[in-house]
Design a protein around this motif. Structure first.
Motif, PDB file in Angstrom:
ATOM      1  N   GLY A 512      48.292  28.785  45.550  1.00  0.00           N
ATOM      2  CA  GLY A 512      47.844  27.406  45.420  1.00  0.00           C
ATOM      3  C   GLY A 512      48.098  26.596  46.673  1.00  0.00           C
ATOM      4  O   GLY A 512      47.297  25.712  47.027  1.00  0.00           O
ATOM      5  N   THR A 513      49.196  26.885  47.356  1.00  0.00           N
ATOM      6  CA  THR A 513      49.475  26.185  48.611  1.00  0.00           C
ATOM      7  C   THR A 513      48.398  26.468  49.647  1.00  0.00           C
ATOM      8  O   THR A 513      47.905  25.555  50.336  1.00  0.00           O
ATOM      9  CB  THR A 513      50.847  26.610  49.147  1.00  0.00           C
ATOM     10  OG1 THR A 513      51.853  26.287  48.183  1.00  0.00           O
ATOM     11  CG2 THR A 513      51.165  25.899  50.453  1.00  0.00           C
ATOM     12  N   ILE A 514      48.024  27.753  49.732  1.00  0.00           N
ATOM     13  CA  ILE A 514      46.980  28.120  50.692  1.00  0.00           C
ATOM     14  C   ILE A 514      45.656  27.463  50.321  1.00  0.00           C
ATOM     15  O   ILE A 514      44.948  26.876  51.154  1.00  0.00           O
ATOM     16  CB  ILE A 514      46.831  29.649  50.751  1.00  0.00           C
ATOM     17  CG1 ILE A 514      48.145  30.293  51.236  1.00  0.00           C
ATOM     18  CG2 ILE A 514      45.658  30.052  51.647  1.00  0.00           C
ATOM     19  CD1 ILE A 514      48.146  31.790  51.176  1.00  0.00           C
ATOM     20  N   VAL A 515      45.321  27.534  49.009  1.00  0.00           N
ATOM     21  CA  VAL A 515      44.074  26.917  48.554  1.00  0.00           C
ATOM     22  C   VAL A 515      44.115  25.409  48.776  1.00  0.00           C
ATOM     23  O   VAL A 515      43.124  24.768  49.181  1.00  0.00           O
ATOM     24  CB  VAL A 515      43.815  27.248  47.073  1.00  0.00           C
ATOM     25  CG1 VAL A 515      42.616  26.480  46.543  1.00  0.00           C
ATOM     26  CG2 VAL A 515      43.607  28.744  46.899  1.00  0.00           C
ATOM     27  N   GLY A 516      45.255  24.786  48.508  1.00  0.00           N
ATOM     28  CA  GLY A 516      45.385  23.347  48.694  1.00  0.00           C
ATOM     29  C   GLY A 516      45.252  22.931  50.138  1.00  0.00           C
ATOM     30  O   GLY A 516      44.624  21.899  50.441  1.00  0.00           O
ATOM     31  N   VAL A 517      45.842  23.706  51.014  1.00  0.00           N
ATOM     32  CA  VAL A 517      45.715  23.382  52.446  1.00  0.00           C
ATOM     33  C   VAL A 517      44.263  23.459  52.884  1.00  0.00           C
ATOM     34  O   VAL A 517      43.741  22.587  53.600  1.00  0.00           O
ATOM     35  CB  VAL A 517      46.606  24.325  53.288  1.00  0.00           C
ATOM     36  CG1 VAL A 517      46.287  24.163  54.781  1.00  0.00           C
ATOM     37  CG2 VAL A 517      48.073  24.056  53.021  1.00  0.00           C
ATOM     38  N   VAL A 518      43.581  24.549  52.418  1.00  0.00           N
ATOM     39  CA  VAL A 518      42.157  24.674  52.761  1.00  0.00           C
ATOM     40  C   VAL A 518      41.369  23.501  52.180  1.00  0.00           C
ATOM     41  O   VAL A 518      40.470  22.942  52.818  1.00  0.00           O
ATOM     42  CB  VAL A 518      41.598  26.010  52.249  1.00  0.00           C
ATOM     43  CG1 VAL A 518      40.081  26.070  52.454  1.00  0.00           C
ATOM     44  CG2 VAL A 518      42.278  27.169  52.958  1.00  0.00           C
ATOM     45  N   GLY A 519      41.705  23.108  50.925  1.00  0.00           N
ATOM     46  CA  GLY A 519      41.007  21.991  50.298  1.00  0.00           C
ATOM     47  C   GLY A 519      41.225  20.686  51.041  1.00  0.00           C
ATOM     48  O   GLY A 519      40.315  19.851  51.151  1.00  0.00           O
ATOM     49  N   VAL A 520      42.454  20.476  51.501  1.00  0.00           N
ATOM     50  CA  VAL A 520      42.725  19.250  52.260  1.00  0.00           C
ATOM     51  C   VAL A 520      41.935  19.229  53.567  1.00  0.00           C
ATOM     52  O   VAL A 520      41.369  18.206  53.972  1.00  0.00           O
ATOM     53  CB  VAL A 520      44.242  19.120  52.526  1.00  0.00           C
ATOM     54  CG1 VAL A 520      44.512  17.994  53.530  1.00  0.00           C
ATOM     55  CG2 VAL A 520      44.990  18.873  51.235  1.00  0.00           C
ATOM     56  N   ILE A 521      41.883  20.397  54.217  1.00  0.00           N
ATOM     57  CA  ILE A 521      41.158  20.462  55.494  1.00  0.00           C
ATOM     58  C   ILE A 521      39.675  20.217  55.279  1.00  0.00           C
ATOM     59  O   ILE A 521      39.035  19.482  56.036  1.00  0.00           O
ATOM     60  CB  ILE A 521      41.394  21.829  56.166  1.00  0.00           C
ATOM     61  CG1 ILE A 521      42.872  21.970  56.567  1.00  0.00           C
ATOM     62  CG2 ILE A 521      40.486  21.989  57.387  1.00  0.00           C
ATOM     63  CD1 ILE A 521      43.236  23.323  57.106  1.00  0.00           C
ATOM     64  N   THR A 522      39.114  20.828  54.219  1.00  0.00           N
ATOM     65  CA  THR A 522      37.669  20.680  53.974  1.00  0.00           C
ATOM     66  C   THR A 522      37.358  19.431  53.180  1.00  0.00           C
ATOM     67  O   THR A 522      36.195  19.063  53.008  1.00  0.00           O
ATOM     68  CB  THR A 522      37.144  21.902  53.218  1.00  0.00           C
ATOM     69  OG1 THR A 522      37.846  22.015  51.964  1.00  0.00           O
ATOM     70  CG2 THR A 522      37.352  23.171  54.032  1.00  0.00           C
ATOM     71  N   GLY A 523      38.386  18.804  52.639  1.00  0.00           N
ATOM     72  CA  GLY A 523      38.174  17.601  51.829  1.00  0.00           C
ATOM     73  C   GLY A 523      37.595  17.870  50.473  1.00  0.00           C
ATOM     74  O   GLY A 523      37.041  16.974  49.830  1.00  0.00           O
TER      75      GLY A 523
END
Length: 857
Positions: A512-523
């Motif tokens: 989830g941390t990895i997915v969340g970081v990607v989500g934050v970067i892509t918005g």
């Protein structure tokens, strides 16, 4: 009896409390209350009704308890006495004595009185009288000996005829009890059924009388035992499991001390009785003497011409007399050589070879006799018995049960196929349960994907393991068997769910941390939502797998306990466990999931229940059935095992003991285990159960050679098996070598950091090796060897006082069970009169933190 009294007490207490409450509520309901309580007065009447209704089941329960333990009336006792006398006569005299291997051996056995084998109450107060052996007058009836001494210890070598003499005594005692209504009922109790190390003999008698052998009601059995209405004939002290044999002997001695006026008869092999280190206080001891040449000649002369060949062979080869020193081998010779000329009698070679040929000739004659029941080809009988003997020899078992057949009988290739086939339904059910639960808790695609992965993972894991065995209730208590499975699963499931749930949650949070970081970067998403979502999903996935994994564990049961139950009882237990576990698991899970998730939840509950049923009892049954099919196809086992085993009993090759079967004599077991039948498929010859040499001397020598590499438990089992057959002078030196080798497998110094308080595989192995060495030393002490028993006492004391880092650091000290034996043997040494040995023994007692006897300083 105690549990019933406790139940009655609790019911009475609860009934009194209910009565008091009813009285109080009645007063409340009808009395004058404060005005503030008036609006609630109506509650008293429903409460009163509920209390009255709850008291009705208590009354019914009390009536049931009382009905379950009715008083034994005189008429019922008289009827039961006659029925019991008839049943004992039918079972043991007509069913065993007249059908036994000794039925034609009518020669009167020589008896010798051995006072030295007993401990009398007055020996401590008076100087012991003459303890030398005294021959018993020919024609002396054992029933008169029992009547005179009120107790009899019957000893003899293997095959000497102890059981036959016991049953002959039983027949005479039955005649006495039939004529005299005040005489106790003689009852045979096979001590091979003893399985407790702390139970009083009275309780065991009641259990045996209420068991499948006699089937008495509990209240009648208790009444008879309490009032000395049963005369116990205890057969086979040497057949008690070795680690429980001393406890059994102590229970017999304790019973005799409190029932001294009741006659008691015990039969045992002389070597096993001597190894106990305990002396009974019975009235007299008789030792069955080997047959003399005159007795054998007179016996053979009764058969006339059919035994002329054997008599001629004996005259030409005097060494043959050594084979006919016991009734067993004499009867074997009569049946094997009946009607044969002298040239066909085995007279050449060493005694061992002649004995083997004699047994082979007897088996050949036995399997070709026409039975009254089912018929089997002689070659099939020999092949099937050979594989039964191989299994018993491989495991050093004395009893064979139909439940004993498992995948280990098969060659490696066929064994792997059976395990794989039985693993397939288990993996599908486990994967299906995981997928359906994840479908309910997370989403459909997660359930499908992870369910398939779980199916593959469980399938690979189960295919490389063991196929499981038939689950059975050790004491016949099926509820206890079910609770054992459910309890173990619940215990391991909780820890599995917590452990894997935590690990899954941590892994999910990482994802989830990895997915969340990607989500934050892509918005495209929230960081915290992704972490929580994936973490919860991982936790649920881990918890589901943690609950399912313990289901694959298999719990068996004490196979020896099956002797007390009918044949095939273990198979019926497994069927019951399979069906009951399905209902117990399926009903609540289906109800709960059905309420919250509807039809999908109900389907999940059914699949979950089916998983529990198959893994708890079904897979063991499937493995047993499939293995049997393969073995029958290969000609290794019969298609009707019970019919075949009864055939072997009818032909005096085997004996039936409760639900188990044993060979009629150890020599027959050794003979069949060493056979290699010709008509066996090649893959069974080189794999599966192989030929084994069970001759005690060979087995003991092999154990000495393999003690450095063999499993410690196997070494102890082999030493135990041979110790009951070989004399102490032959057995004790080899047993000491085994003990020394087992102890040498533990290094003198260990690195403490490697063994973490005794919980690593290395430290557990070392502890097992030290236990095994202590077990063997304890047996050598009990063997009463003139020199080596002393040496074993000191070595056991040294073993228990030498610390080994990493092995003794656990909370439970493995040495505790051996302390009493070490102390007793060392204290005995202090009384031997040898000053040097006494000083060493006192020093060792000091090391054991034991205060030595006062007179030893």
């Amino acid at each position: 009896m105690r549990s019933t009294s406790s139940k009655v007490l609790w019911v009475v207490v609860v009934a009194n409390v209910l009565t008091a409450l009813i009285a109080i509520v009645t007063n409340v309901a009808t009395g004058v209350l404060p005005d503030a309580w008036q609006p609630y007065l109506w509650i008293a009447w429903p409460v009163l009704a509920a209390l009255v209704l709850s008291g009705i089941p208590l009354v019914i329960y009390l009536r049931r308890i009382d009905a379950g333990h009715p008083a034994v009336t005189d008429d019922r006792a008289e009827f039961s006495r006659k029925a019991m006398l008839a049943q004992v006569r039918t079972m043991w005299v007509n069913g065993v004595l007249t059908q036994s291997l000794y039925q034609q051996t009518l020669v009167e056995l020589g008896l010798e009185e051995r006072p030295g084998f007993l401990r009398r109450p007055w020996d401590m107060m008076l100087e012991t009288a003459d303890q030398r052996p005294r021959p018993v007058e020919p024609g002396t009836r054992l029933v008169d000996v029992v009547e005179r001494y009120r107790g009899l210890l019957m000893l003899g070598a293997p095959g000497a005829g102890k059981t036959t003499m016991l049953l002959t005594l039983l027949e005479d005692l039955l005649d006495v009890a039939t004529r005299d209504k005040t005489a106790p009922i003689p009852v045979v109790f096979p001590l091979a059924n003893w399985s407790s190390d702390s139970k009083p003999l009275e309780e065991w008698f009641v259990e045996e009388l209420c068991g499948p052998l006699y089937g008495l009601s509990p209240e009648l059995a208790r009444s008879w035992i309490a009032n000395d209405r049963v005369l116990p004939l205890l057969d086979g002290l040497d057949e008690v499991v070795l680690d429980k044999r001393l406890a059994c002997a102590q229970a017999i001695e304790a019973f005799h001390r409190t029932h001294r006026l009741l006659p008691l008869v015990v039969a045992s092999r002389i070597a096993d009785y001597n190894a106990l280190g305990l002396r009974f206080s019975l009235g007299t001891a008789l030792l069955i003497q080997p047959l003399t040449q005159t007795q054998v000649q007179d016996y053979l002369g009764q058969f006339g011409e059919p035994m002329a060949g054997l008599r001629e062979a004996l005259a030409g080869e005097p060494a043959l007399w050594d084979l006919l020193r016991t009734p067993f081998l004499l009867n074997v010779a009569v049946r094997a050589y009946h009607g044969l000329p002298a040239e066909d009698v085995a007279t050449e070679g060493p005694t061992q070879q002649r004995q083997s040929r004699l047994i082979a000739a007897y088996v050949e004659r036995a399997v070709r006799r026409k039975p009254h029941g089912p018929r089997f080809a002689p070659s099939d009988v020999v092949r099937w018995l050979a594989y039964c003997a191989r299994w018993m020899g491989k495991n050093l078992e004395l009893f064979f049960f139909v439940e004993s057949v498992n995948s280990n009988w098969l060659p490696k290739r066929l064994r792997r196929r059976v395990i794989t086939v039985t693993a397939l339904p288990a993996s599908v059910l486990l994967g299906g349960s995981a997928g359906l639960l994840l479908h309910l808790f997370i989403d459909t695609w997660t359930g499908i994907v992870l369910g398939l992965l779980a199916t593959i993972g469980f399938g690979l894991g189960l295919s490389t393991g063991h196929g499981g065995e038939v689950a059975h209730a050790s004491g016949g208590n099926r509820r206890a068997l079910l609770m054992e499975y459910l309890g173990e699963w619940a215990f391991l499931g909780v820890f599995g769910a917590l452990g894997l749930g935590f690990a899954g949650g941590a892994f999910g949070a990482l994802v989830g941390t990895i997915v969340g970081v990607v989500g934050v970067i892509t918005g495209d998403g929230s960081f915290f939502a992704a972490v929580i979502d994936k973490g919860v999903a991982g936790l649920l996935i881990g918890a589901v797998l943690g609950v399912l994994l313990p289901m694959v564990q298999t719990w068996g049961g004490d196979r020896q306990a099956l002797r007390n139950r009918p044949s095939g009882a273990g198979l019926r237990d497994a069927v019951w466990l399979c069906g009951t576990s399905f209902l117990v698991v399926c009903v609540p899970v289906t109800a709960i999931l059905g309420v919250f998730y509807g039809p999908d939840g109900a389907v999940t509950g059914v699949v979950f229940g089916g998983t529990a049923a198959y893994l708890f009892g079904g897979r063991g049954l499937a493995t047993y059935w499939l293995t049997r099919r393969v073995l029958v196809h290969g000609g290794i086992t019969p298609s009707r095992p019970l019919a075949f085993l009864d055939f072997a009993v009818a032909h005096t090759l085997m004996l039936r003991v409760g639900g188990g079967y044993m060979f009629a004599h150890r020599l027959l077991l050794e003979h069949f285990a060493s056979l290699q039948p010709e008509d066996v498929p090649k893959h069974y010859v080189h794999e599966g159960l192989s030929v084994i040499d069970l001759r005690p001397e060979t087995l003991l020598a092999r154990t000495v050679d393999d003690a450095r590499t063999a499993t410690p438990g196997d070494a102890v089992q082999a030493v135990t098996y041979t110790g009951s057959v070989l004399p102490a002078t032959v057995w004790a030196p080899s047993a000491m070598k085994v003990a020394e080798t087992l102890r040498a497998r533990v290094p003198a110094t260990l690195e403490p950091s490697l063994y973490a308080g005794g919980h690593t595989p290395q430290s557990r192995f070392y502890e097992t090796a030290l236990r095994a060495a202590a077990d063997v030393l304890r047996m050598v002490i009990a063997a009463q060897h003139d020199d080596l028993s002393l040496v074993a006492s000191f070595q056991l004391g040294d073993l228990l006082t030498t610390p080994v880092p990493g092995v003794f650091d656990s909370a439970y000290d493995w040495r505790d069970p051996y302390m009493d034996d070490a102390v007793a043997s060392l204290r005995a040494i202090t009384t031997r009169g040898d000053a040097a040995l006494a000083r060493r023994a006192v020093e060792m007692l000091d090391k054991l933190v034991i205060t030595p006897p006062a007179d030893q300083g």
